[in-house]
Write a protein that holds these residues in place. Structure first.
Motif, short mmCIF file in Angstrom:
data_model
loop_
_atom_site.label_atom_id
_atom_site.label_comp_id
_atom_site.label_asym_id
_atom_site.label_seq_id
_atom_site.Cartn_x
_atom_site.Cartn_y
_atom_site.Cartn_z
N ASN A 45 0.82 -1.22 0.00
CA ASN A 45 0.00 0.00 0.00
C ASN A 45 0.85 1.26 0.00
O ASN A 45 0.38 2.34 0.34
N GLU A 46 2.12 1.14 -0.41
CA GLU A 46 3.04 2.28 -0.39
C GLU A 46 3.70 2.48 -1.74
O GLU A 46 3.87 1.54 -2.52
N ILE A 47 4.08 3.72 -1.99
CA ILE A 47 4.95 4.04 -3.13
C ILE A 47 6.01 5.02 -2.66
O ILE A 47 5.84 5.72 -1.65
N LEU A 48 7.11 5.08 -3.38
CA LEU A 48 8.14 6.07 -3.09
C LEU A 48 7.64 7.44 -3.50
O LEU A 48 6.96 7.59 -4.52
N LYS A 49 7.99 8.48 -2.73
CA LYS A 49 7.58 9.84 -3.06
C LYS A 49 8.75 10.71 -3.49
O LYS A 49 8.73 11.31 -4.56
N ASN A 50 9.78 10.81 -2.65
CA ASN A 50 10.93 11.63 -3.02
C ASN A 50 12.17 11.18 -2.25
O ASN A 50 12.09 10.36 -1.34
N ILE A 51 13.30 11.72 -2.65
CA ILE A 51 14.56 11.46 -1.96
C ILE A 51 15.25 12.80 -1.76
O ILE A 51 15.19 13.67 -2.63
N SER A 52 15.86 12.98 -0.60
CA SER A 52 16.47 14.28 -0.29
C SER A 52 17.85 14.09 0.33
O SER A 52 18.14 13.05 0.93
N PHE A 53 18.69 15.10 0.16
CA PHE A 53 20.04 15.05 0.72
C PHE A 53 20.53 16.47 1.00
O PHE A 53 20.01 17.44 0.43
N GLU A 54 21.50 16.59 1.89
CA GLU A 54 22.11 17.88 2.16
C GLU A 54 22.97 18.30 0.97
O GLU A 54 23.77 17.50 0.47
N VAL A 55 22.79 19.55 0.51
CA VAL A 55 23.60 20.02 -0.61
C VAL A 55 25.05 20.12 -0.17
O VAL A 55 25.36 20.35 1.01
N LEU A 56 25.94 19.94 -1.12
CA LEU A 56 27.36 19.92 -0.80
C LEU A 56 27.84 21.31 -0.39
O LEU A 56 27.47 22.32 -1.01
N LYS A 57 28.68 21.34 0.65
CA LYS A 57 29.29 22.59 1.11
C LYS A 57 30.71 22.68 0.57
O LYS A 57 31.19 21.77 -0.12
N ALA A 58 31.40 23.75 0.94
CA ALA A 58 32.73 24.01 0.38
C ALA A 58 33.73 22.91 0.71
O ALA A 58 34.65 22.64 -0.06
N ASN A 59 33.55 22.26 1.87
CA ASN A 59 34.51 21.23 2.27
C ASN A 59 34.01 19.81 1.97
O ASN A 59 34.54 18.84 2.48
N ASP A 60 32.95 19.71 1.14
CA ASP A 60 32.43 18.41 0.72
C ASP A 60 32.88 18.10 -0.70
O ASP A 60 32.84 18.96 -1.58
N PHE A 61 33.26 16.84 -0.93
CA PHE A 61 33.74 16.43 -2.25
C PHE A 61 33.02 15.14 -2.65
O PHE A 61 32.87 14.23 -1.83
N PHE A 62 32.61 15.07 -3.92
CA PHE A 62 31.83 13.93 -4.39
C PHE A 62 32.42 13.39 -5.68
O PHE A 62 32.89 14.14 -6.55
N ASN A 63 32.37 12.06 -5.82
CA ASN A 63 32.84 11.44 -7.06
C ASN A 63 32.07 10.15 -7.31
O ASN A 63 31.58 9.49 -6.39
N PHE A 64 31.92 9.82 -8.60
CA PHE A 64 31.25 8.59 -9.03
C PHE A 64 32.14 7.90 -10.05
O PHE A 64 32.69 8.54 -10.95
N GLU A 65 32.30 6.59 -9.89
CA GLU A 65 33.12 5.80 -10.80
C GLU A 65 32.34 4.56 -11.24
O GLU A 65 31.55 4.00 -10.46
N LYS A 66 32.57 4.15 -12.47
CA LYS A 66 31.88 2.97 -13.00
C LYS A 66 32.76 2.28 -14.03
O LYS A 66 33.35 2.93 -14.89
N VAL A 67 32.85 0.97 -13.93
CA VAL A 67 33.55 0.17 -14.94
C VAL A 67 32.57 -0.87 -15.47
O VAL A 67 31.93 -1.60 -14.69
N SER A 68 32.43 -0.94 -16.78
CA SER A 68 31.58 -1.94 -17.42
C SER A 68 32.30 -2.45 -18.66
O SER A 68 33.36 -1.93 -19.04
#
Length: 476
Positions: free
Chosen positions: A344-367
């Motif tokens: 009886n449920e569905i997903l509605k949204n997803i949320s996260f804290e926006v990156l600040k000056a001292n935050d670093f993000f990276n994504f890697e993928k090998v296929s």
């Protein structure tokens, strides 16, 4: 009753909303230019354009019709290869394909032409955005006989013509230059008339199978879906949109990968966003695939699941009675193809804290191939630094466990440690103790373990090149 415009004709059909758009086009409308190929969204032979009204304009995107439900066409403009033909001559894209000898058997050609025409209909400036090219637009189209160099040259010819495009009168200019027929001018008004009399024609029962864009369900169950009553989610307004408020970013689960890539605010927070997400599927699938669909697919290598796990995101779930609950996204996937969502449920949204000056993000993928492929191993990282100390670490990895894996122990180990090679090498050992890859068609267990370590190191090398030398990291 489903209503939409197919090329230049108004359609009103009582067919089941779960029938594929491809089958409706070919079998019910006898438009055979749209080809049946893989039926999995991979080959692009069935590519069409979907025009969605926004105010007085219509926004066009390419999709693969073999894995799209007919009901999602409701209120939209659907364009097949027949719909871009000019009355007495080749259109500009078709002529470019001919000029460069870019077709032989012709089976794949309609899909290429439609994809390139969709590129011409997009509103960006070809001369300024190097990340938007005609050859990116055909990333979901496969040709088995011509060789891509001639198709690439045709794409360059199309791009050159588009450099003169009048962005203030785009449709008129494209008609004048022979890219599209002149009936496109009246489409916004005709769609508006459809919407005035047709606000909700597809039955939305919570007991029916829930479908957003269908890019997963229709690969596996297209025939079954054609006979089922479906609850279409893609146009539900409270499941759409990207919002920023009080340091948080919230994305409705019907947000597509393309909408994420093109969001200017997200681009500022994630400078590598386009590079990251170009590794996800192909343009037609990115135009269709939704976040919610990727999450409930529950694949151990779901790219967007890995992406949002590293952002320490919060998932909002909506119950049938309208109440909601929130859970950490890292607790959503519980076992292989098992997740925290009731009937009886569905997903509605997803949320996260926006990156600040001292935050670093990276994504890697090998296929096995760089684009239009699922990962052997994919991984994401968000690292927060203060005075060369890791204050927060959020690492995730796919292809190394039965679920998209949040690396609890690795993250705990890194927190409070100095940013140095010794720390990273020791953390890689902790990471290895958390994962349990299996051997399958995407690689052996040993290969995936090696990839996991190399991509773990890659995060630090990419994000902190002045602090971490590759030669100082040890895989043993």
């Amino acid at each position: 009753m489903i209503q939409f415009i197919l090329n230049n004709h108004k359609i009103k059909t009582p067919l089941n909303a779960g029938v594929t758009l491809l089958d409706f086009i070919r079998e019910h409308q006898q438009l055979k230019g749209t080809k049946t190929g893989c039926r999995e969204g991979d080959c692009g032979a069935c590519t069409i354009l979907v025009g969605t009204p926004y105010g007085d304009e219509v926004s066009y995107e390419s999709i693969t019709s073999c894995i799209s439900p007919l009901g999602n066409a409701n209120g939209k403009h659907i364009v097949t290869i027949e719909g871009v033909n000019l009355p007495k001559e080749l259109n500009t894209v078709q002529q470019a394909m001919t000029n460069n000898y870019a077709t032989q058997c012709g089976f794949c050609t309609p899909g290429f032409v439609v994809s390139m025409t969709g590129f011409a209909l997009r509103s960006f400036d070809v001369t300024q955005d190097e990340n938007q090219t005609c050859n990116d637009a055909v990333s979901g189209n496969i040709c088995r006989c011509t060789g891509y160099k001639s198709i690439e040259k045709a794409g360059f010819e199309v791009e050159k013509r588009l450099q003169q495009k009048d962005k203030n009168h785009q449709i008129s200019w494209l008609i004048k230059e022979g890219f599209i027929p002149d009936y496109f001018k009246a489409i916004p008004q005709r769609l508006s008339a459809l919407q005035d009399v047709n606000s909700s024609v597809v039955e939305q029962s919570v007991k029916n199978i829930k479908v957003a864009s269908g890019t997963d369900l229709y690969v596996r169950h297209a025939d079954k879906m054609a006979e089922q009553n479906v609850h279409l989610l893609v146009d539900e307004t409270d499941l759409k949109g990207i919002f920023f408020s009080e340091g948080m970013c919230t994305l409705g689960v019907n947000t597509t990968v393309t909408e994420i890539i093109e969001n200017k605010k997200l681009q500022r927070f994630f400078p590598g966003l386009k590079r990251f997400l170009k590794l996800v599927s192909s343009e037609p699938i990115r135009n269709m695939g939704t976040l919610g669909g990727n999450f409930v697919n529950a694949s151990p290598i779901g790219d967007m699941s890995i992406f949002f796990l590293a952002l320490d995101a919060i998932l909002t779930i909506r119950r049938e009675d309208g109440t909601e609950r929130k859970i950490p996204f890292q607790s959503f996937h519980q076992n292989y193809k098992v997740y925290d969502l009731q009937k009886n449920e569905i997903l509605k949204n997803i949320s996260f804290e926006v990156l600040k000056a001292n935050d670093f993000f990276n994504f890697e993928k090998v296929s096995k191939r760089t684009h239009l492929d699922i990962a052997s191993v994919n991984t994401a990282a968000k690292i927060s630094i203060a005075d060369n100390i890791i204050t927060q670490a959020h690492f995730s990895i796919g292809g190394a466990a039965a679920i998209p894996k949040y690396l609890y122990s690795t993250n705990k180990f890194l927190t409070g440690k100095a940013m140095e090679a010794k720390t990273i090498t020791e953390a890689a050992k902790v990471m290895q103790s958390e994962i349990s890859p299996i051997s399958d068609v995407r690689g052996s267990s040993a290969y995936k373990r090696l990839l996991a370590t190399q991509l773990f190191f890659a995060h630090f090398i990419e994000l902190f090149p002045n602090q971490i030398e590759p030669d100082t990291l040890c895989t043993r």
